[in-house]
Scaffold this motif. Structure first.
Motif, PDB file in Angstrom:
ATOM      1  N   LEU A  89       5.344   3.284   2.824  1.00 53.24           N
ATOM      2  CA  LEU A  89       4.941   2.054   2.151  1.00 53.24           C
ATOM      3  C   LEU A  89       4.549   1.054   3.230  1.00 53.24           C
ATOM      4  CD1 LEU A  89       4.809   0.239  -0.429  1.00 53.24           C
ATOM      5  CD2 LEU A  89       7.177  -0.411   0.076  1.00 53.24           C
ATOM      6  N   ILE A  90       3.338   0.504   3.116  1.00 53.54           N
ATOM      7  CA  ILE A  90       2.858  -0.475   4.085  1.00 53.54           C
ATOM      8  C   ILE A  90       2.759  -1.829   3.393  1.00 53.54           C
ATOM      9  CG2 ILE A  90       0.991  -1.121   5.648  1.00 53.54           C
ATOM     10  CD1 ILE A  90       0.261   1.877   5.755  1.00 53.54           C
TER      11      ILE A  90
ATOM     12  N   LEU B  61       0.854  -1.182   0.000  1.00 52.04           N
ATOM     13  CA  LEU B  61       0.000   0.000   0.000  1.00 52.04           C
ATOM     14  C   LEU B  61       0.895   1.238   0.000  1.00 52.04           C
ATOM     15  CD1 LEU B  61      -2.701   1.534   0.293  1.00 52.04           C
ATOM     16  CD2 LEU B  61      -2.455   1.273   2.779  1.00 52.04           C
ATOM     17  N   PHE B  62       0.817   2.016  -1.068  1.00 54.46           N
ATOM     18  CA  PHE B  62       1.560   3.262  -1.164  1.00 54.46           C
ATOM     19  C   PHE B  62       0.690   4.367  -0.562  1.00 54.46           C
ATOM     20  CE2 PHE B  62       3.640   0.535  -4.127  1.00 54.46           C
ATOM     21  CZ  PHE B  62       4.968   0.955  -4.160  1.00 54.46           C
TER      22      PHE B  62
ATOM     23  N   ASP C  46      -1.407   9.287  -9.963  1.00 54.51           N
ATOM     24  CA  ASP C  46       0.012   9.634  -9.924  1.00 54.51           C
ATOM     25  C   ASP C  46       0.857   8.417  -9.566  1.00 54.51           C
ATOM     26  OD1 ASP C  46       2.250  11.496  -9.941  1.00 54.51           O
ATOM     27  OD2 ASP C  46       2.281  11.235  -7.760  1.00 54.51           O
ATOM     28  N   ILE C  47       0.393   7.633  -8.595  1.00 54.37           N
ATOM     29  CA  ILE C  47       1.129   6.439  -8.183  1.00 54.37           C
ATOM     30  C   ILE C  47       1.145   5.394  -9.290  1.00 54.37           C
ATOM     31  CG2 ILE C  47       1.137   4.504  -6.551  1.00 54.37           C
ATOM     32  CD1 ILE C  47       0.104   6.426  -4.436  1.00 54.37           C
ATOM     33  N   SER C  48       0.049   5.255  -9.995  1.00 55.38           N
ATOM     34  CA  SER C  48      -0.023   4.257 -11.077  1.00 55.38           C
ATOM     35  C   SER C  48       0.929   4.583 -12.214  1.00 55.38           C
ATOM     36  CB  SER C  48      -1.460   4.149 -11.598  1.00 55.38           C
ATOM     37  OG  SER C  48      -1.844   5.344 -12.265  1.00 55.38           O
ATOM     38  N   ARG C  49       1.309   5.855 -12.350  1.00 49.35           N
ATOM     39  CA  ARG C  49       2.299   6.220 -13.378  1.00 49.35           C
ATOM     40  C   ARG C  49       3.711   5.893 -12.932  1.00 49.35           C
ATOM     41  NH1 ARG C  49      -0.924  11.043 -14.086  1.00 49.35           N
ATOM     42  NH2 ARG C  49       0.501  12.148 -12.671  1.00 49.35           N
ATOM     43  N   LYS C  50       3.909   5.834 -11.620  1.00 55.35           N
ATOM     44  CA  LYS C  50       5.261   5.655 -11.077  1.00 55.35           C
ATOM     45  C   LYS C  50       5.571   4.213 -10.681  1.00 55.35           C
ATOM     46  CE  LYS C  50       7.305   9.792 -10.645  1.00 55.35           C
ATOM     47  NZ  LYS C  50       8.708  10.058 -11.024  1.00 55.35           N
ATOM     48  N   VAL C  51       4.542   3.456 -10.290  1.00 51.59           N
ATOM     49  CA  VAL C  51       4.731   2.107  -9.770  1.00 51.59           C
ATOM     50  C   VAL C  51       4.201   1.097 -10.775  1.00 51.59           C
ATOM     51  CG1 VAL C  51       4.308   0.547  -7.829  1.00 51.59           C
ATOM     52  CG2 VAL C  51       4.442   3.033  -7.427  1.00 51.59           C
ATOM     53  N   ILE C  52       5.064   0.152 -11.170  1.00 54.28           N
ATOM     54  CA  ILE C  52       4.669  -0.804 -12.210  1.00 54.28           C
ATOM     55  C   ILE C  52       5.186  -2.196 -11.870  1.00 54.28           C
ATOM     56  CG2 ILE C  52       4.572   0.879 -14.098  1.00 54.28           C
ATOM     57  CD1 ILE C  52       7.386  -0.021 -14.902  1.00 54.28           C
TER      58      ILE C  52
ATOM     59  N   THR D 272       2.657  -9.903  -6.420  1.00 47.33           N
ATOM     60  CA  THR D 272       2.496  -8.846  -5.425  1.00 47.33           C
ATOM     61  C   THR D 272       1.324  -7.939  -5.805  1.00 47.33           C
ATOM     62  OG1 THR D 272       4.853  -8.869  -4.938  1.00 47.33           O
ATOM     63  CG2 THR D 272       3.643  -6.912  -4.289  1.00 47.33           C
ATOM     64  N   ILE D 273       0.459  -7.669  -4.852  1.00 53.14           N
ATOM     65  CA  ILE D 273      -0.695  -6.796  -5.081  1.00 53.14           C
ATOM     66  C   ILE D 273      -0.302  -5.363  -4.735  1.00 53.14           C
ATOM     67  CG2 ILE D 273      -3.073  -6.280  -4.398  1.00 53.14           C
ATOM     68  CD1 ILE D 273      -3.333  -9.275  -3.685  1.00 53.14           C
ATOM     69  N   ILE D 274      -0.587  -4.437  -5.640  1.00 46.29           N
ATOM     70  CA  ILE D 274      -0.239  -3.031  -5.437  1.00 46.29           C
ATOM     71  C   ILE D 274      -1.506  -2.230  -5.191  1.00 46.29           C
ATOM     72  CG2 ILE D 274       0.839  -0.990  -6.464  1.00 46.29           C
ATOM     73  CD1 ILE D 274       2.475  -2.895  -8.232  1.00 46.29           C
ATOM     74  N   LYS D 275      -1.509  -1.491  -4.084  1.00 41.26           N
ATOM     75  CA  LYS D 275      -2.628  -0.610  -3.760  1.00 41.26           C
ATOM     76  C   LYS D 275      -2.089   0.784  -3.455  1.00 41.26           C
ATOM     77  CE  LYS D 275      -5.699  -4.182  -1.887  1.00 41.26           C
ATOM     78  NZ  LYS D 275      -6.542  -4.590  -0.726  1.00 41.26           N
ATOM     79  N   ALA D 276      -2.998   1.760  -3.469  1.00 40.35           N
ATOM     80  CA  ALA D 276      -2.569   3.141  -3.229  1.00 40.35           C
ATOM     81  C   ALA D 276      -3.649   3.923  -2.518  1.00 40.35           C
ATOM     82  CB  ALA D 276      -2.216   3.821  -4.551  1.00 40.35           C
ATOM     83  N   SER D 277      -3.199   4.892  -1.715  1.00 36.21           N
ATOM     84  CA  SER D 277      -4.112   5.864  -1.120  1.00 36.21           C
ATOM     85  C   SER D 277      -3.626   7.245  -1.523  1.00 36.21           C
ATOM     86  CB  SER D 277      -4.129   5.741   0.406  1.00 36.21           C
ATOM     87  OG  SER D 277      -2.876   6.134   0.953  1.00 36.21           O
TER      88      SER D 277
END
Length: 315
Positions: free
Chosen positions: A109-110, A101-102, A169-175, A159-164
């Motif tokens: 980062l959690i 979780l970003f 913006d996070i989806s552009r940076k984290v792949i 790995t599951i990626i989530k964001a708050s």
């Protein structure tokens, strides 16, 4: 084109040597094994990303792995730096399992795995710091001020990626790693009309500026020389009972024989204590006489200095 290859990190090598030579009863042994496993996982993740980068056209980027550059009185390190004639890309690589979780609210980062939740510094903050320091490096060394992009690449596809916060913006940076080449092609299209620069001076400057991190058992883990097992380890039974007999090593426990078991012992010494070894240190660590030590060192290592001041290094 790979300009600087990725090598096994020195800290990982030191930990491996400690696991070989530190008694399992030592109070720090469990944490050292845990640290080794974590760093080994990270290294494997970086190697997976390297594989994805091989699919790029060979002339599209100059690639530097594990680049460690000076910054004021300190250093900063990047997992991978990609240079094109129009832009640069910093890659921060994460090889973790579970859910990430970003959290932009608290810049952290959690990670959640096996019902356990852990907090870490935000990689987004980390790569922004790297970008700023790299740009300052370009300026100080009078290099082309290439625009710098940065991405966090998650090498484990499960790995599951989530964001708050700002999810877009996070989806552009984290792949995930399988989308890395696609993302790089997007960046390439974005800068298609930007000016081009020669990279030769930049490549030379970066290689010349790179400084390998020097750590040993004491500076890294607080382990003193007296706590480390000396001797030559048997390649078969892993005891430290090998003796030098007529140009070969014989294990007094399992009777196994080896002609080069001393090479691992000397490599361990150079990792755990100093980046060189002397004849006297070799005698003490391998339990041999000075004439045998001289023969073994002269055959396999390069020497600097004279007489009692002579030091032997890896060739």
């Amino acid at each position: 084109m790979i300009v600087k290859k990725r090598a096994v990190p020195r800290k990982l090598q030191v930990l491996e040597a400690l696991i070989r030579r530190l008694p399992a009863s030592h109070s720090k042994f469990p944490s050292i094994k845990e640290d080794y496993a974590r760093r080994l996982t990270g290294y494997h993740g970086e190697k997976q990303i390297d594989f994805h980068l091989t699919s790029l056209p060979p002339d599209s980027f100059s690639i530097f792995h594990d680049l460690r550059l000076p910054y004021k009185q300190h250093f900063f390190q990047m997992d991978s730096l990609l240079l094109s004639k129009k832009f640069a890309v910093i890659l921060e690589i994460k090889n973790v399992t579970g859910t990430l979780l970003f959290d932009q609210t608290f810049n952290q980062l959690i990670r959640t795995a096996d019902g356990k939740e852990e907090g870490f510094q935000s990689p987004l903050v980390q790569v922004e710091s790297q970008r700023r320091k790299l740009l300052e490096y370009f300026q100080q060394n009078k290099l082309p001020l290439l625009p710098i992009e940065s991405f966090i690449v998650v090498s484990n596809p499960r790995t599951i990626i989530k964001a708050s916060g700002n999810i877009e913006d996070i989806s552009r940076k984290v792949i995930h790693s399988e989308y890395l080449t696609e993302k790089l092609n997007e960046v390439k299209s974005h800068y298609a009309k930007s000016p081009s620069y020669s990279l030769e001076k930049m490549r030379i400057s970066l290689l010349d500026s790179h400084i390998e991190e020097q750590v040993n058992a004491y500076t890294f883990k607080g382990i003193r020389k007296s706590e480390i097992r000396a001797g030559v380890q048997c390649p078969d039974c892993k005891t430290f009972d090998m003796e030098r007999v007529h140009s070969k090593w014989i294990c007094s426990y399992c009777k196994s024989e080896s002609r080069d078991a001393h090479l691992q012992a000397i490599a361990d010494y150079m990792l755990l204590f100093t980046p060189f070894i002397t004849n006297h240190a070799c005698q003490q660590f391998l339990h041999i006489d000075r004439h045998t030590a001289k023969r073994l060192l002269s055959k396999n290592f390069s020497a600097k200095g004279y007489s009692n001041q002579r030091k032997y290094y890896n060739k």
